[in-house]
Design an enzyme around this catalytic site. Structure first.
Site, PDB file in Angstrom:
ATOM      1  N   GLY C 150       0.802  -1.140  -0.118  1.00 49.89           N
ATOM      2  CA  GLY C 150       0.037  -0.126  -0.002  1.00 49.89           C
ATOM      3  C   GLY C 150       0.687   1.119  -0.137  1.00 49.89           C
ATOM      4  O   GLY C 150       1.950   1.269   0.535  1.00 49.89           O
ATOM      5  N   CYS C 151       0.270   2.379  -0.226  1.00 50.50           N
ATOM      6  CA  CYS C 151       0.859   3.582  -0.536  1.00 50.50           C
ATOM      7  C   CYS C 151       1.280   4.106   0.881  1.00 50.50           C
ATOM      8  O   CYS C 151       2.629   4.172   1.099  1.00 50.50           O
ATOM      9  CB  CYS C 151       0.195   4.667  -1.202  1.00 50.50           C
ATOM     10  SG  CYS C 151      -1.337   4.821  -0.731  1.00 50.50           S
ATOM     11  N   TYR C 152       0.496   4.306   1.888  1.00 54.85           N
ATOM     12  CA  TYR C 152       0.930   4.524   3.214  1.00 54.85           C
ATOM     13  C   TYR C 152       1.787   3.638   3.819  1.00 54.85           C
ATOM     14  O   TYR C 152       3.156   4.283   4.365  1.00 54.85           O
ATOM     15  CB  TYR C 152      -0.329   4.754   3.968  1.00 54.85           C
ATOM     16  CG  TYR C 152      -1.319   5.612   3.646  1.00 54.85           C
ATOM     17  CD1 TYR C 152      -0.939   7.186   3.779  1.00 54.85           C
ATOM     18  CD2 TYR C 152      -2.766   5.820   3.505  1.00 54.85           C
ATOM     19  CE1 TYR C 152      -1.653   8.272   3.464  1.00 54.85           C
ATOM     20  CE2 TYR C 152      -3.546   6.507   3.005  1.00 54.85           C
ATOM     21  CZ  TYR C 152      -2.958   7.964   3.171  1.00 54.85           C
ATOM     22  OH  TYR C 152      -4.078   9.006   2.787  1.00 54.85           O
ATOM     23  N   THR C 154       4.272   1.981   2.506  1.00 56.96           N
ATOM     24  CA  THR C 154       5.498   2.193   1.827  1.00 56.96           C
ATOM     25  C   THR C 154       6.117   3.472   2.477  1.00 56.96           C
ATOM     26  O   THR C 154       7.360   3.604   2.801  1.00 56.96           O
ATOM     27  CB  THR C 154       5.314   2.366   0.229  1.00 56.96           C
ATOM     28  OG1 THR C 154       4.857   1.316  -0.220  1.00 56.96           O
ATOM     29  CG2 THR C 154       6.678   3.004  -0.553  1.00 56.96           C
ATOM     30  N   SER C 155       5.254   4.402   2.620  1.00 56.20           N
ATOM     31  CA  SER C 155       5.949   5.627   3.183  1.00 56.20           C
ATOM     32  C   SER C 155       6.387   5.675   4.519  1.00 56.20           C
ATOM     33  O   SER C 155       7.174   6.464   5.374  1.00 56.20           O
ATOM     34  CB  SER C 155       5.032   6.890   3.299  1.00 56.20           C
ATOM     35  OG  SER C 155       3.847   6.744   4.041  1.00 56.20           O
TER      36      SER C 155
END
Lengths: 344, 344, 344, 344
Positions: C150-152, C154-155
């Protein structure tokens, strides 16, 4: 003075909510009811948390409940084609201000062609007054039914009218307009998706926007000549505001000062019109949120450039509707309308 | 093939950094040096963290250090008036592409009047080629000095040229342009303050923008007639992009299909021009970040509406400059230039 | 080297188009087909005019046409729940990179609870490798099925991992993330309407976002401890980008310099990670459009503040997917991925 | 009732103009003068065309002209450090509301350290009342000098106060705030350049913002404990608004309902505070333009998440200043302050 009792039909869209923003703080108005078929029985607070602690209205369904309480005036903030079917709900003692296009045309055939709908109330077309208070002040004061003009036509007719009326300009008019996204309404669609709009810009409806025949019919009537409008609207990546850049050909030599005087002669006693001295031009930020129309101009040889700016939901829709209401009830047109803008 | 050695004078502004964005990934180029008087000795990484891990350049000062290493071509991304004073720094074996207005005019007097500056290199005015690769391809290929056109003129001259050249349209042209804020440069000023721009829109420089005489001189030369341009630029609340809506009068009856064919005849083998079929129109989002110019049009009676879209920093400045470089070095004009855009 | 043959299933959404942006200019890749059930038979140019003159692909329908041509790897850019049903379409010789959540969890029950779906391919859950190339490099190199994170997550996982791994911080982590609107997908809905987002800001999914259990499961596995994440995502009024501000408690006294060295030890040879020196912090503008993750940090007593920035569609989705593909095919992870950003 | 006579010192900045927006339509106020050293003798209309036809004020210079007419209350909308030097211009019969930081600290040393300035009026520090009307209502009613709080502290102290006061939460507080660009003031600088902000997002002043010690001093005083605040402000690409996400640790088991009741007990009779039921959260769009502070919360185990939203120029500055004025003059705190917002 007793307060004017108001009903708002179709209150959950952007123009309906803008009507409520204005009417709720209008000192001479009481909002009696607000309707929405889609959100019937939902409270305003729930629908729009900005109203928490401030008003306790609930959307009602006109189709299911009928008209709940007598009002002095009803605003129809409904889709084109639907609006006219509501007219018969209200007796002749109720004034009606329609924000759709249904009563804007004198010529029924043009309306039917442009909107692709058979008109249900053709007789009312003759009765309806086109609601630009700066021009049709007397007619509005006596009207029972006012057809509130389109947003783009408002931004064009007010600045162009004095020049056409005095025969100073040619019949061919070029209108290059730029509008914020709220003009497309509250319903989500691809063209209003944030990611499709933010940082971008485009023309749309080139050569076929419905406001073009509206401008042509009205300007032709006002000037007694056959006016042709080339109209290119564009979608600005902002929420509110229309800025129209209008190109006219002068028919004779006139000085900028004379044009300035002409505007003053027509609009000095019209509070909501602000004409800037030659070489100064409007910006959206000075009008958005208010009911003002700002006008600037410049002459380059025989070319006259007019620039006007309005808030499409206020002077271009709900503000002008309330301004019309003021005139219909003999109230100063300044009262209850927003002057203040948020800066920055 | 040996790589072209490039110097960038004035690399810390928006067009300088855009040159670097393009040239750094150009397969046939090596950036030898980049200069900035204000940021001399500062590293690119520090100045613009997007370059961390990617390039290790340092701004140098041409005034203090002189020209550090021989290059094949230098790009001047300097303010108007300053740019021409750099010309003499480079010998005749170095090609020069100037992004300022200093060499754009054939007529020295017009330049001096419009920019209020005495020209320091009047002889070079005759030598300089106006750098629109789609039109002056052959001249550019042989030029030593190319004057890269203004962003607005690029968006106007390319679409208007075929119509003027074929004598299809009148001499009076109306250009209603809308540009993003990066056109105003990197230096902070009131008119580029976020709070003054965001959510707003305005015209500026009405009737007195410096790109108006540039367009008039060039279009007159191209068509052999005296062309008059009414030009109203507007400030769009976006970072990049110019969309120009151009109003022309047809001199004779021509079909939209014939116009479409005409555009194809002129531009089919010009990769960076995309002409849309009649009734389709460009949007900023499809060009911003790329070197394309997109063109759409519509005919309404004798009125012809052209709409063009470019990225003001790419096709309107640095991209076009690199396209010119490609031609000057006999390289395919497509190579090394950005085609891809970020969507959404 | 022969080019890798690629298929993209679900190419008409934002992550599908981002895959295409990257893969189309990847020097070692050939995009063989792209599918979309909703836009089958529509050409890419028509769907997205940015591709005019650049590629001539047409969306095909996998459900109607089946898999058209053999490919080496397929990217599944499909909705959660739908993605896993595509797995069986491809033989074991085809590598699969799934951008949905369907194979991200080791624990099937958590997946089924969080997404409210019965898992159709539970056996594949064990096989799938969680695709963070900076951490699972070796596993990815040997994987047949990669679950793109997921994008979050990853961050968050990349910056937090070294600190957890070294036992420097407590198990309770607070993550305050801010994401652009493209994270919500291309389908128009009220929450992505331009007028509802522009100029506003809000938290959403507070305490119940699906990426919270994804982070917890993965960080717990990585650290061998039970990690608890308090996660509050917010909707930024921009198109792309995630900035996560992460609050950790240090378990012992460590200097900022030591933390900096730790990050370097873990990530120095990871091209796509840029760690800023103490006191410098990332900004969205330096990463949006690229595959970088930028990381900054500051220590205040025992509180450690980490700030990371990525492009949610690139490093947060399609860029990372291509980075995984590179590893799966033994290619340098830098190749073919966007480094350049558009500035300004 | 006779109208309150008001002077505004430093009227040309954003908070000065916001004071004018509010005070000009306050039914019990008359704005007697407005000063600006930089724009002395310039008319308001010229400076800000939104005022054309609405007010005819002119900026005056206090340094050159002295205080022109006696007023009942003066608002100091001046830079930190400068503000305190104006105090002596006004006799003890004039109430003073200072929007700078000059009188916000009880502890002179902290002020001098944080702002790097020697305090000129240390005696006044004891007299000044910290102007949060929801908390210091009685003290403000009797004050001669009110120190209007910082924007971030306002967004934090109001929601945190009841929880600290009741001893429900730990001393360590994490505040993750996001503010619009107007908080940086009207003066153009690189960090407020449109192209540097639009589409981006960043943290700034991490670990060293001046509002952090302001919050710590005030919250410590209110709670009688030593409160530590970890504060990370971020720059939102919007004009107005602050949204603060606040992370607290509960010291004992409390239900969400009990927390909701607690907020009601403290703030039910505070008109400008709106507490949302558990699980509902504020958005900037519902408060920007108004004087409301909206508060939402959620409990996740022992973690309590508070989210507050204000307009940084209204409740965070000028609106709160006028609310303080109302209390100082015995007026209902609701009067004359903006409730309405512009939606969309």
């Amino acid at each position: 003075m007793e307060r004017i009792k108001v009903g708002i039909a179709g209150g959950s869209g952007y123009t309906g909510l803008e009507l409520l923003r204005i009417l709720h703080s209008h000192p001479l108005v009481e909002v009696i009811w607000i309707s929405s078929e889609s959100f019937a029985e939902k409270s305003l607070e729930e629908y729009c948390p900005a109203w928490v602690k401030r008003a306790s209205l609930e959307f009602l369904s006109l189709s299911k409940q009928g008209v709940p309480s007598p009002v002095d005036v009803v605003f129809l903030a409904l889709p084109h084609g639907e609006s006219m079917s509501y007219l018969k709900l209200f007796g002749p003692e109720v004034k009606v201000i329609d924000l759709s296009a249904d009563f804007r045309f004198k010529n029924r055939e043009i309306y039917e062609k442009v909107y692709g709908i058979t008109h249900l109330e053709p007789l009312a077309l003759g009765e309806a007054v086109y609601g630009i208070p700066e021009i049709y002040r007397k007619e509005i004061a006596q009207a029972r039914l006012v057809a509130n003009p389109g947003c783009y036509p408002t931004s064009v007719i007010i600045p162009v009218y004095p020049l056409l009326k005095e025969g100073l300009v040619e019949e061919d008019i070029i209108v290059d307009s730029k509008s914020g996204v709220s003009g497309a309404g509250k319903k989500p669609q691809e063209s209003t998706h944030f990611c499709e709009v933010y940082g971008s810009f485009k023309a749309y409806g080139v050569g076929k926007h419905r406001h073009q025949p509206e401008m042509e019919e009205n300007l032709s009537e006002l000037s007694g000549r056959r006016i042709r409008v080339t109209f290119v609207p564009h979608l600005l990546p902002v929420k509110r505001g229309i800025l129209s850049t209008i190109y006219l050909k002068l028919r004779k030599e006139v000085s900028e000062q004379a044009i300035f005087e002409l505007f003053k002669a027509y609009y000095q006693d019209r509070f909501w019109v602000r004409v800037f001295p030659p070489g100064s031009f409007p910006e959206l930020k000075w009008v958005v949120g208010s009911n003002f129309i700002d006008i600037g101009f410049l002459k380059v040889d025989k070319q006259l450039i007019l620039i006007s700016a309005i808030d499409n939901l206020t002077k271009g829709a709900s503000g002008q509707a309330v301004q019309n209401m003021n005139l219909m009830f003999g109230i100063d047109e300044r009262i209850g309308l927003p002057e203040n803008i948020l800066y920055p």
